[in-house]
Every structure is written in C-alpha cells, then in structure tokens.
Design an enzyme around this catalytic site. Structure first.
Site, PDB file in Angstrom:
ATOM      1  CB  THR A  27      -0.954  -0.008   1.214  1.00  0.00           C
ATOM      2  OG1 THR A  27      -1.755  -1.192   1.139  1.00  0.00           O
ATOM      3  CG2 THR A  27      -1.858   1.207   1.238  1.00  0.00           C
ATOM      4  CG  ASN A  84      -6.726  -8.615  -4.864  1.00  0.00           C
ATOM      5  OD1 ASN A  84      -6.704  -7.911  -5.873  1.00  0.00           O
ATOM      6  ND2 ASN A  84      -7.512  -8.359  -3.847  1.00  0.00           N
ATOM      7  CD  GLN A 115      -2.329 -11.766  -3.867  1.00  0.00           C
ATOM      8  OE1 GLN A 115      -1.847 -12.888  -3.695  1.00  0.00           O
ATOM      9  NE2 GLN A 115      -2.947 -11.112  -2.885  1.00  0.00           N
ATOM     10  CB  SER A 154       2.835  -7.211   0.114  1.00  0.00           C
ATOM     11  OG  SER A 154       2.440  -7.348   1.450  1.00  0.00           O
ATOM     12  CG  HIS A 160       1.186  -9.230   4.744  1.00  0.00           C
ATOM     13  ND1 HIS A 160      -0.116  -9.659   4.685  1.00  0.00           N
ATOM     14  CD2 HIS A 160       1.191  -7.996   4.201  1.00  0.00           C
ATOM     15  CE1 HIS A 160      -0.860  -8.703   4.135  1.00  0.00           C
ATOM     16  NE2 HIS A 160      -0.085  -7.686   3.834  1.00  0.00           N
ATOM     17  CB  THR A 163      14.709   3.957  11.433  1.00  0.00           C
ATOM     18  OG1 THR A 163      15.010   5.259  11.944  1.00  0.00           O
ATOM     19  CG2 THR A 163      15.786   2.971  11.845  1.00  0.00           C
ATOM     20  CB  CYS A 185      -7.395  -7.344   1.026  1.00  0.00           C
ATOM     21  SG  CYS A 185      -6.335  -8.217  -0.110  1.00  0.00           S
TER      22      CYS A 185
HETATM   23  N1  PLP Z   1      -2.298  -5.170  -3.874  1.00  0.00           N
HETATM   24  C1  PLP Z   1      -2.821  -6.396  -3.898  1.00  0.00           C
HETATM   25  C2  PLP Z   1      -3.106  -7.064  -5.211  1.00  0.00           C
HETATM   26  C3  PLP Z   1      -3.111  -7.066  -2.708  1.00  0.00           C
HETATM   27  O1  PLP Z   1      -3.637  -8.301  -2.736  1.00  0.00           O
HETATM   28  C4  PLP Z   1      -2.852  -6.404  -1.482  1.00  0.00           C
HETATM   29  C5  PLP Z   1      -3.262  -7.056  -0.233  1.00  0.00           C
HETATM   30  O2  PLP Z   1      -3.883  -6.545   0.631  1.00  0.00           O
HETATM   31  C6  PLP Z   1      -2.264  -5.122  -1.507  1.00  0.00           C
HETATM   32  C7  PLP Z   1      -2.016  -4.538  -2.720  1.00  0.00           C
HETATM   33  C8  PLP Z   1      -1.897  -4.387  -0.237  1.00  0.00           C
HETATM   34  O3  PLP Z   1      -0.730  -4.949   0.333  1.00  0.00           O
HETATM   35  P1  PLP Z   1      -0.192  -4.544   1.785  1.00  0.00           P
HETATM   36  O4  PLP Z   1      -1.027  -5.260   2.780  1.00  0.00           O
HETATM   37  O5  PLP Z   1       1.246  -5.010   1.813  1.00  0.00           O
HETATM   38  O6  PLP Z   1      -0.264  -3.077   1.904  1.00  0.00           O
END
Ligand code: PLP
Length: 377
Positions: free
Chosen positions: A73, A148, A182, A202, A204, A240, A324
């Site tokens: 994000t 996603n 993804q 990302s 996680h 940081t 999400c």
């Molecule tokens: N873009 C996609 C396609 C995602 O599936 C997600 C998941 O939430 C994000 C962006 C956002 O990622 P993050 O949680 O690392 O901000």
C-alpha cells in the site's frame, strides 16, 4: 478438536519459521541504526545492503532499483503521490485494481487529473482497449500483474508493449506500474524482461512479516517521493529501515523463488484437485484458466457470508470475494462484477488461496469438508 485449515493466503500468510529465525537474529545481532556511523550502525548498514542485493538478485534486478517500504500500500502510495508534484495529466488503471491503487483516483481527480478505468472482460485487460485509451496526456498506466480476487494473470507483457509502441509514435514516456503483490514467487514473473517502470510487493503475502514491502523502480533518478524525511533508501523513502523484517523478507523471497517452478506446479495440481471437486458439486468456477496456481474463486447458491461461516465452523479459513480487509466490504464483489460476473454470482463468491506450504493432506481435508457441506441445497 477442530482442525486448522488455512486457505486465506491471498489475504495474508503465516510467517515462515526460517523467516522468523532471521527476524530474531537480525533483531539481536544487527540492532544498530543503519544510518549511524559507529561500528554497530555500520554493521547494520552492511547487513541491510547484503539483504537488498540478495533479494534483488533473486528477482533478477539491481539492488539500486529496490526500495524497502512498510508494505505494498505504501509502495503504491509513493508512486501515486509522486504524480501530485507534476502538472496534471491523464492516468489509466483497470477496474479490477486493488483499493491500494483505485483509492487514488478521487485524489488525483481533485488535483485536476483525468482518469480512465479499463474494463477487464472475463478478468483480463485488453491491450486494444488500453491502446484506445492512451492519449498524449497519459502519464501513468497502472495495471496489476495478478488479480487478488480471481488470480487472473494479466497480459502485462502485451500491455507494456502496447504502451511502448504508442510512445514510439513520438509521444512522451509513460510510466507503467504493475501492482505485483500476488505475482512474486507465484507465477513466472521476470520484471526486467517485461519492461515495467515500477512495481509493488508485500512481505506478508509470501510468508514474510507484516509491515514490510518493496517498491521496484526501473529508474529512480527523477522519482520524487512524498516523504524523503531522513534520506534513507537513497532519499526515496525516509524513516529508519526495518532491518529485522527485511532480513525475514529475504528468507521469504528465497523460499518462494528458489525452486519456484516446481512449487508452482505442485500448487497448480492441488488447486486443480480442489477445483474439480467443487465443480463436481455444481459450483461455478470463477477463476479463469490463466490464473495463479494459488487462487481459486468459485460461486454457489449460498451467500458467501453463510458459506464461509459454515467452512469456518469446521476449521476452514477462506475469504468471501476479495476481503483483503473487512473494512472494504463489497470490493471483491465490485471487481467480479467489473469482470462480467453476474451480481448474484458475485455475491456468493468465495476465494480459496494456497501457500507454498499447503500440503496434499490440507487439500484433501478441505475437499472432504467441502463435500460434507455440499452446495447448500
Ligand atoms: N495489492 C494487492 C493485489 C493485494 O492483494 C494487497 C493485499 O492486501 C495489496 C495490494 C496491499 O498490500 P499490503 O497489505 O502489503 O499493503
């Protein structure tokens, strides 16, 4: 005792044990601030750059093209907010982008930008529709690599080629951004070969920690960030550096990218098995043929909240639609409708998402529970 069957890996994944160990090690051994000039700081800086180089080489890019952020994000926000420093122009995104991208449209419009959202019929953005939308004012095109909600693999190479050909007609350079959250480790995805200008990743989503992400910039020279702050990350992202999370992310990237092909084939076989079990029960498969081996979206007669609750009661975690986050209710549904899925089907959609640690037993247990519940009729 109910069993714990986690099939919501597109929302987030469990931190891998090796990544956790790397996190702990970096926390205790490299606790200095990489910007400090004493020995402890210098060691932390060295470790940071080693991790960056390692991740970059696994991804087939240069370390100086990779910037650590707090998540996808933020990586996306860095690119979108940088537009606010330039004279307003035209931006093109797809109708199936994650909210991390689409939520920028009203902001940009407010600042005088013209925006176009491309359809994604059957899940895919059409290069010809992109070509028709390009104008001499277009400054940025943002189309995700893998959706996603459905797992649809967008034809990014063709879309980039379309933009590059348009540029050759004498118009100015257009920044091609691909949200690649993804895609990393989950499909054959070679950033440099595709020729994109920017991408978000990302931690996680690949069994790395929360709060760490990456921004790829093919050429960062002219990139103006909103928050340069302390000058970290070559002045492109202040603050940081989260070295423990970066170390853990390096392990996660290794675990997904080393032997990727074989792991992806294994996941594809598991997904296929689950897909054929659900279609035998009369569910409609929504994920297109060309989709991530880790995402399966399908729809049945029961509203997704009811169906996902029935699964949850039996220890199975899946998502309804995209979800999400529960804060953006209806987002997944909107995306499915934008792809041409009927609203009633979209409302009943569920998403099963796998990880590289999903086992055959997990898949078989899931199938057994799906069969026990049936299609609700
Ligand atoms: N873009 C996609 C396609 C995602 O599936 C997600 C998941 O939430 C994000 C962006 C956002 O990622 P993050 O949680 O690392 O901000």
């Amino acid at each position: 005792m109910t069993m714990d069957l986690y099939f919501d890996n597109a929302a987030t994944t469990k931190l891998s044990e090796r990544a956790l160990a790397a996190y702990a090690e970096a926390s205790s051994r490299f606790y200095g601030n990489p910007s400090s000039v004493h020995r402890i700081g210098i060691e932390a800086k060295k470790k940071l750059e080693e991790e960056r180089e390692c991740i970059a080489s696994l991804m087939g890019i240069n370390g100086n093209q990779l910037f650590f952020t707090s998540g996808a994000t933020e990586s996306i926000a860095a690119v979108m907010s940088s537009l606010l420093f330039t004279t307003p122009g035209h931006i093109i995104i797809s109708k199936i982008e994650h909210e991390a991208v689409s939520s920028w449209l009203p902001v940009l419009r407010q600042h005088g930008w013209r925006t176009t959202e491309l359809r994604a019929r059957n899940g895919f953005v059409d290069p010809e529709e992109l070509r028709a939308a390009l104008t001499p004012e277009t400054k940025l095109v943002a189309i995700m690599a893998v959706n996603n909600v459905t797992g649809a693999i967008e034809p990014i190479d063709k879309l980039v080629r379309t933009v590059r050909e348009y540029e050759k007609e004498g118009k100015r350079r257009i920044f091609f951004f691909a949200d690649s959250v993804q895609a990393l480790g989950k499909i054959d995805y070679r950033i440099e070969d595709i020729g994109i200008d920017g991408a978000s990743f990302s931690g996680h989503k690949i069994n790395g920690p929360r709060g760490i992400g990456m921004l790829y910039l093919e050429n960062s020279a002219a990139f103006r960030p909103l928050a340069p702050a302390g000058g970290q990350e070559k002045g492109k992202r202040g603050g940081t550096e989260n070295l423990p999370a970066i170390s853990a992310l390096r392990v996660a990237v290794e675990e997904w990218l080393v032997g990727r092909e074989e792991k992806n084939l294994r996941a594809a076989a598991l997904k296929e098995r689950i897909a054929s079990a659900v279609s035998d029960l009369g569910f409609q498969i929504i994920s297109p043929e060309m989709s991530s081996p880790y995402i399966l979206s399908y729809s049945g007669p029961l509203p997704s909240q009811v169906y996902t609750r029935m699964l949850s009661d039996r220890g199975v975690s899946v998502s309804s639609g995209s979800a999400c986050s529960n804060n953006s209710k209806g987002e997944g549904e909107k995306i499915l409708i934008a792809m041409g899925v009927r609203p009633d089907k979209a409302r009943n959609a569920v998403r099963i998402s796998l990880s590289n640690s999903t086992t055959e037993d997990d898949a078989e247990n899931l199938i057994r529970i799906i069969r026990e519940i049936g299609n609700g009729r």
